[in-house]
Every structure is written in C-alpha cells, then in structure tokens.
Design a protein around this motif. Structure first.
Motif, PDB file in Angstrom:
ATOM      1  N   UNK A  32       0.757  -1.259  -0.093  1.00 56.81           N
ATOM      2  CA  UNK A  32      -0.138   0.022   0.090  1.00 56.81           C
ATOM      3  C   UNK A  32       0.944   1.141  -0.024  1.00 56.81           C
ATOM      4  N   UNK A  33       0.495   2.375  -0.752  1.00 55.52           N
ATOM      5  CA  UNK A  33       1.331   3.472  -1.051  1.00 55.52           C
ATOM      6  C   UNK A  33       0.482   4.403  -0.283  1.00 55.52           C
ATOM      7  N   UNK A  34       0.954   5.440   0.490  1.00 56.63           N
ATOM      8  CA  UNK A  34       0.288   6.705   1.073  1.00 56.63           C
ATOM      9  C   UNK A  34       1.092   7.612   0.539  1.00 56.63           C
ATOM     10  N   UNK A  35       0.577   8.683   0.076  1.00 54.99           N
ATOM     11  CA  UNK A  35       1.400   9.809  -0.493  1.00 54.99           C
ATOM     12  C   UNK A  35       1.099  10.942   0.566  1.00 54.99           C
ATOM     13  N   UNK A  36       2.225  11.899   1.266  1.00 55.19           N
ATOM     14  CA  UNK A  36       1.922  12.740   2.197  1.00 55.19           C
ATOM     15  C   UNK A  36       1.139  13.903   1.505  1.00 55.19           C
ATOM     16  N   UNK A  37       0.333  14.576   2.023  1.00 54.82           N
ATOM     17  CA  UNK A  37      -0.631  15.731   1.495  1.00 54.82           C
ATOM     18  C   UNK A  37       0.571  16.910   1.188  1.00 54.82           C
ATOM     19  N   UNK A  38       1.320  17.012   1.949  1.00 57.11           N
ATOM     20  CA  UNK A  38       2.348  18.119   1.968  1.00 57.11           C
ATOM     21  C   UNK A  38       3.192  17.949   0.738  1.00 57.11           C
ATOM     22  N   UNK A  39       3.565  16.579   0.364  1.00 56.63           N
ATOM     23  CA  UNK A  39       4.185  16.432  -0.698  1.00 56.63           C
ATOM     24  C   UNK A  39       3.412  17.004  -1.901  1.00 56.63           C
ATOM     25  N   UNK A  40       2.199  16.481  -2.128  1.00 61.47           N
ATOM     26  CA  UNK A  40       1.408  16.736  -3.279  1.00 61.47           C
ATOM     27  C   UNK A  40       1.175  18.344  -3.285  1.00 61.47           C
ATOM     28  N   UNK A  41       0.982  19.204  -2.127  1.00 54.58           N
ATOM     29  CA  UNK A  41       0.840  20.614  -2.111  1.00 54.58           C
ATOM     30  C   UNK A  41       2.338  21.109  -2.940  1.00 54.58           C
ATOM     31  N   UNK A  42       3.521  20.492  -2.504  1.00 57.08           N
ATOM     32  CA  UNK A  42       4.598  21.117  -3.187  1.00 57.08           C
ATOM     33  C   UNK A  42       4.687  20.703  -4.632  1.00 57.08           C
ATOM     34  N   UNK A  43       4.178  19.569  -5.122  1.00 58.23           N
ATOM     35  CA  UNK A  43       4.092  19.236  -6.380  1.00 58.23           C
ATOM     36  C   UNK A  43       3.213  19.875  -7.430  1.00 58.23           C
ATOM     37  N   UNK A  44       2.049  20.382  -6.673  1.00 57.15           N
ATOM     38  CA  UNK A  44       1.159  21.134  -7.188  1.00 57.15           C
ATOM     39  C   UNK A  44       1.206  22.581  -7.232  1.00 57.15           C
ATOM     40  N   UNK A  45       2.460  23.063  -6.314  1.00 53.24           N
ATOM     41  CA  UNK A  45       2.644  24.443  -5.994  1.00 53.24           C
ATOM     42  C   UNK A  45       1.392  25.194  -5.474  1.00 53.24           C
ATOM     43  N   UNK A  46       0.773  24.563  -4.349  1.00 47.63           N
ATOM     44  CA  UNK A  46      -0.099  24.901  -3.498  1.00 47.63           C
ATOM     45  C   UNK A  46       0.347  25.353  -2.365  1.00 47.63           C
ATOM     46  N   UNK A  47      -0.334  26.383  -1.613  1.00 47.69           N
ATOM     47  CA  UNK A  47       0.086  26.741  -0.647  1.00 47.69           C
ATOM     48  C   UNK A  47       0.013  25.878   0.644  1.00 47.69           C
ATOM     49  N   UNK A  48       0.880  25.842   1.633  1.00 46.74           N
ATOM     50  CA  UNK A  48       0.505  24.705   2.787  1.00 46.74           C
ATOM     51  C   UNK A  48      -0.738  24.757   3.410  1.00 46.74           C
ATOM     52  N   UNK A  49      -0.951  23.737   3.966  1.00 47.94           N
ATOM     53  CA  UNK A  49      -2.272  23.714   4.524  1.00 47.94           C
ATOM     54  C   UNK A  49      -2.318  24.831   5.730  1.00 47.94           C
ATOM     55  N   UNK A  50      -3.585  25.078   5.913  1.00 45.41           N
ATOM     56  CA  UNK A  50      -3.726  26.001   7.301  1.00 45.41           C
ATOM     57  C   UNK A  50      -3.656  25.367   8.712  1.00 45.41           C
ATOM     58  N   UNK A  51      -3.927  23.959   8.305  1.00 42.73           N
ATOM     59  CA  UNK A  51      -4.182  23.031   9.689  1.00 42.73           C
ATOM     60  C   UNK A  51      -2.968  22.711  10.025  1.00 42.73           C
ATOM     61  N   UNK A  52      -1.648  23.003   9.366  1.00 39.29           N
ATOM     62  CA  UNK A  52      -0.316  22.411   9.531  1.00 39.29           C
ATOM     63  C   UNK A  52       0.177  23.218  10.550  1.00 39.29           C
TER      64      UNK A  52
END
Length: 67
Positions: A47-67
């Motif tokens: 099973x693969x799980x991809x960290x959301x923070x990694x996806x945010x960087x890959x998609x050039x999105x702002x960091x989560x406000x919940x972080x």
C-alpha cells in the motif's frame, strides 16, 4: 482554490489513486511513478500513501492552514 481539493488534502496522507487523480495521471502511470520514486510516498506492504504536504509542493499549492 477548489474546496474539494482542500478537503482531500486536509488529511495527512492520501491513497495512490487519489494522488494520481490530483496529478492528472491514470492508475497505471501513478503506480509506475510511485515505484520509480517520482512521487515520494510511504509504502506499507503493498500500500502506498502519499503525504499531502508532498502533493501540495508538487502542485505548487500553499501549505495547509491546519499544519
């Protein structure tokens, strides 16, 4: 930003299928990229799980406000 994407990326990790969909990739291409390490992921058994923070960087999105 799309509220659905924000809701998905609010979780610490997402499954491979979701990560691929967010990146605009098909299932086969996603798993090949995961196996090559092109998409950084955590692997537990088969099973693969991809960290959301990694996806945010890959998609050039702002960091989560919940972080």
């Amino acid at each position: 930003m799309n509220a659905d994407i924000e809701k998905i990326l609010a979780a610490p990790t997402v499954d491979a299928k979701t990560a691929g969909a967010l990146l605009g990739m098909g299932e086969s291409a996603t798993y090949k990229a995961l196996q090559r390490g092109d998409i950084p992921a955590i692997r537990i058994g088969s099973v693969y799980r991809v960290p959301s923070a990694t996806l945010r960087r890959m998609l050039d999105l702002a960091p989560s406000k919940a972080a």
